[in-house]
Scaffold this active site. Structure first.
Site, PDB file in Angstrom:
ATOM      1  N   ARG A 207       0.819  -1.219   0.000  1.00  0.00           N
ATOM      2  CA  ARG A 207       0.000   0.000   0.000  1.00  0.00           C
ATOM      3  C   ARG A 207       0.856   1.274   0.000  1.00  0.00           C
ATOM      4  O   ARG A 207       0.498   2.263  -0.616  1.00  0.00           O
ATOM      5  CB  ARG A 207      -0.926   0.012   1.216  1.00  0.00           C
ATOM      6  CG  ARG A 207      -2.050  -1.005   1.093  1.00  0.00           C
ATOM      7  CD  ARG A 207      -3.000  -0.848   2.239  1.00  0.00           C
ATOM      8  NE  ARG A 207      -4.086  -1.807   2.181  1.00  0.00           N
ATOM      9  CZ  ARG A 207      -5.098  -1.835   3.033  1.00  0.00           C
ATOM     10  NH1 ARG A 207      -5.155  -0.955   4.000  1.00  0.00           N
ATOM     11  NH2 ARG A 207      -6.043  -2.729   2.931  1.00  0.00           N
TER      12      ARG A 207
ATOM     13  N   ASP B 168     -15.204   9.847   9.478  1.00  0.00           N
ATOM     14  CA  ASP B 168     -14.136   8.890   9.192  1.00  0.00           C
ATOM     15  C   ASP B 168     -12.800   9.599   9.328  1.00  0.00           C
ATOM     16  O   ASP B 168     -12.730  10.826   9.215  1.00  0.00           O
ATOM     17  CB  ASP B 168     -14.286   8.305   7.775  1.00  0.00           C
ATOM     18  CG  ASP B 168     -13.600   6.954   7.639  1.00  0.00           C
ATOM     19  OD1 ASP B 168     -14.289   5.923   7.683  1.00  0.00           O
ATOM     20  OD2 ASP B 168     -12.345   6.922   7.528  1.00  0.00           O
TER      21      ASP B 168
HETATM   22  C1  SAM Z   1     -14.104  -1.370   7.174  1.00  0.00           C
HETATM   23  S1  SAM Z   1     -14.638   0.290   7.210  1.00  0.00           S
HETATM   24  C2  SAM Z   1     -16.267   0.111   7.876  1.00  0.00           C
HETATM   25  C3  SAM Z   1     -17.283   0.952   7.149  1.00  0.00           C
HETATM   26  C4  SAM Z   1     -18.734   0.808   7.650  1.00  0.00           C
HETATM   27  N1  SAM Z   1     -18.856   1.161   9.030  1.00  0.00           N
HETATM   28  C5  SAM Z   1     -19.254  -0.584   7.410  1.00  0.00           C
HETATM   29  O1  SAM Z   1     -19.381  -1.365   8.352  1.00  0.00           O
HETATM   30  O2  SAM Z   1     -19.527  -0.929   6.245  1.00  0.00           O
HETATM   31  C6  SAM Z   1     -13.713   0.930   8.611  1.00  0.00           C
HETATM   32  C7  SAM Z   1     -13.557   2.452   8.577  1.00  0.00           C
HETATM   33  O3  SAM Z   1     -13.019   2.891   9.838  1.00  0.00           O
HETATM   34  C8  SAM Z   1     -12.160   3.993   9.588  1.00  0.00           C
HETATM   35  N2  SAM Z   1     -11.203   4.166  10.706  1.00  0.00           N
HETATM   36  C9  SAM Z   1     -10.120   3.401  11.012  1.00  0.00           C
HETATM   37  N3  SAM Z   1      -9.457   3.916  12.048  1.00  0.00           N
HETATM   38  C10 SAM Z   1     -10.123   5.037  12.421  1.00  0.00           C
HETATM   39  C11 SAM Z   1      -9.908   6.018  13.443  1.00  0.00           C
HETATM   40  N4  SAM Z   1      -8.864   5.959  14.276  1.00  0.00           N
HETATM   41  N5  SAM Z   1     -10.784   7.039  13.542  1.00  0.00           N
HETATM   42  C12 SAM Z   1     -11.848   7.124  12.699  1.00  0.00           C
HETATM   43  N6  SAM Z   1     -12.095   6.235  11.704  1.00  0.00           N
HETATM   44  C13 SAM Z   1     -11.240   5.206  11.568  1.00  0.00           C
HETATM   45  C14 SAM Z   1     -11.479   3.619   8.287  1.00  0.00           C
HETATM   46  O4  SAM Z   1     -10.951   4.735   7.604  1.00  0.00           O
HETATM   47  C15 SAM Z   1     -12.587   2.908   7.509  1.00  0.00           C
HETATM   48  O5  SAM Z   1     -13.212   3.740   6.569  1.00  0.00           O
END
Ligand code: SAM
Length: 291
Positions: free
Chosen positions: A48, A160
Site C-alpha cells: 500500500r 471517518d
Molecule cells: C471497514 S470500514 C467500515 C465501514 C462501515 N462502518 C461498514 O461497516 O460498512 C472501517 C472504517 O473505519 C475507519 N477508521 C479506522 N481507524 C479510524 C480512526 N482511528 N478514527 C476514525 N475512523 C477510523 C477507516 O478509515 C474505515 O473507513
C-alpha cells in the site's frame, strides 16, 4: 558485457521494507489511528505504501519514514499515509438485520420514551462511515420510517479518519453494481441515473444527501467535538483493527456521547464481551446504554 541501465525509475522501482522500517511505521500508525499492525500485515503495508513512495519519487522506506516523521511530513504526509493504510470495505445495506432492528425495535422504543411533539431531532452517528454507503443506507431507512411517524425528525452525522473516503462519500456517486443491495423501491426514490444513458453511475438524490453531514474525525483525538448526545451510534467493522485496550477506551468514549437509553451497533464479528463498558447487550451485536 552489456552495461545494465540502473537509472532510477519510480514507476518500475520496487522498494523493500526492512523490519526496522515496518516497526517505525507500525508505531506511528498505532499512535495516530489506533490500528494494530501485526507482523502478518507487513506485506500489505509494504504494497500500500509503495504507491506513496512512487508518488514522492522516494527510493527507500527509510527515506519515507524519515520524511513522515519530520515536521513537514507530519503536516503533509501523515493524512496521506492514513488514507492508504485504512481498510475501507463497506456496502449499502451491509448486515441488513441491523436496519430492520433500528426501525422495528429501536425507533418505537426511543419514541415511547419521549413525546414526539416535544422531542428534539433524533441524532444518529455513523462512526467510521467509509465511502458513505452506511450513512446513506441509514438516510434511506430513516426517510421511510418518518412516513410511519409523522413529526419525527432526525439528523445523521457520518465521520471517518480518511479524507480520501470522505471525498467519495460527499460526492455520493457510485457504480451501478455497488447499489445492487438497495431495494428497488428505494432505488427509484433516492437514486439518480446519469443523463448519459451509457454511464453505469448513480448518485444519491440531493434530498438524501442533505440528510447526512460528513466530517473528518479520528477516534484517537481527545475531543470528538460533539455538541449533542447521540441516540444511535453505528460503529461497525471498525474496532476489529484495534487492540482490546483501544477498543475498551473507545467504547467508553462512545458511551459518554450516547444519550441514556441510546443504542450502539457493532459489526457482526465484533463482540464487547470481556470489555469493561456500561452497556447491556440487547440483540445480535446491538448494545444499549441503561436509562
Ligand atoms: C471497514 S470500514 C467500515 C465501514 C462501515 N462502518 C461498514 O461497516 O460498512 C472501517 C472504517 O473505519 C475507519 N477508521 C479506522 N481507524 C479510524 C480512526 N482511528 N478514527 C476514525 N475512523 C477510523 C477507516 O478509515 C474505515 O473507513
Amino acid at each position: 558485457m552489456k552495461e545494465q541501465n540502473t537509472e532510477y525509475n519510480p514507476q518500475t522501482f520496487t522498494a523493500v521494507m526492512s523490519n526496522r522500517d515496518f516497526s517505525r511505521l507500525s508505531e506511528v500508525i498505532y499512535h495516530e489511528c489506533g490500528i494494530k499492525m501485526s507482523d502478518a500485515k507487513k506485506v500489505m503495508l509494504e504494497a500500500r505504501l509503495r504507491k506513496r513512495l512512487r508518488e514522492l519519487c522516494m527510493k527507500s522506506f527509510a527515506e519515507y519514514c524519515d520524511y513522515l516523521l519530520s515536521p513537514k511530513g507530519i503536516e503533509n504526509e501523515l493524512f496521506q499515509m492514513i488514507n492508504e493504510v485504512t481498510t475501507n470495505k463497506t456496502d449499502f445495506f451491509r448486515e441488513p438485520r441491523h436496519f430492520e432492528y433500528l426501525v422495528n425495535t429501536v425507533l418505537p422504543e426511543l419514541l415511547r420514551m419521549t413525546d414526539l411533539r416535544t422531542r428534539r431531532s433524533l441524532n444518529i452517528w455513523s462512526a467510521g462511515c467509509s465511502t458513505g454507503e452506511e450513512p446513506y443506507t441509514l438516510a434511506m431507512v430513516m426517510s421511510e420510517a418518518v412516513l410511519q411517524y409523522p413529526g419525527l425528525s432526525f439528523m445523521i452525522l457520518a465521520t471517518d479518519i480518511s479524507t480520501k473516503v470522505l471525498e467519495k462519500a460527499v460526492r455520493a456517486v457510485y457504480e451501478m453494481e455497488r447499489v445492487e443491495t438497495v431495494p428497488l423501491e428505494m432505488k427509484k426514490k433516492y437514486l439518480l441515473r446519469s443523463r448519459n444513458k451509457s454511464s453505469d453511475l448513480v448518485r444519491m438524490s440531493p434530498k438524501l444527501r442533505s440528510l447526512v453531514r460528513f466530517r473528518r474525525l479520528n477516534f484517537m483525538e481527545g475531543d470528538f467535538g460533539m455538541r449533542e448526545p447521540m441516540d444511535v451510534i453505528f460503529c461497525r467493522n471498525v474496532i476489529i483493527y484495534f487492540d482490546r485496550q483501544t477498543q475498551e477506551k473507545l467504547i467508553n468514549r462512545f458511551c459518554e456521547h450516547l444519550a441514556p437509553g441510546g443504542y450502539l451497533f457493532m459489526g457482526h464479528s465484533e463482540t464487547l464481551n470481556g470489555l469493561n463498558v456500561p452497556l447491556v447487550s440487547v440483540g445480535s451485536t446491538v448494545y444499549r446504554k441503561p436509562l
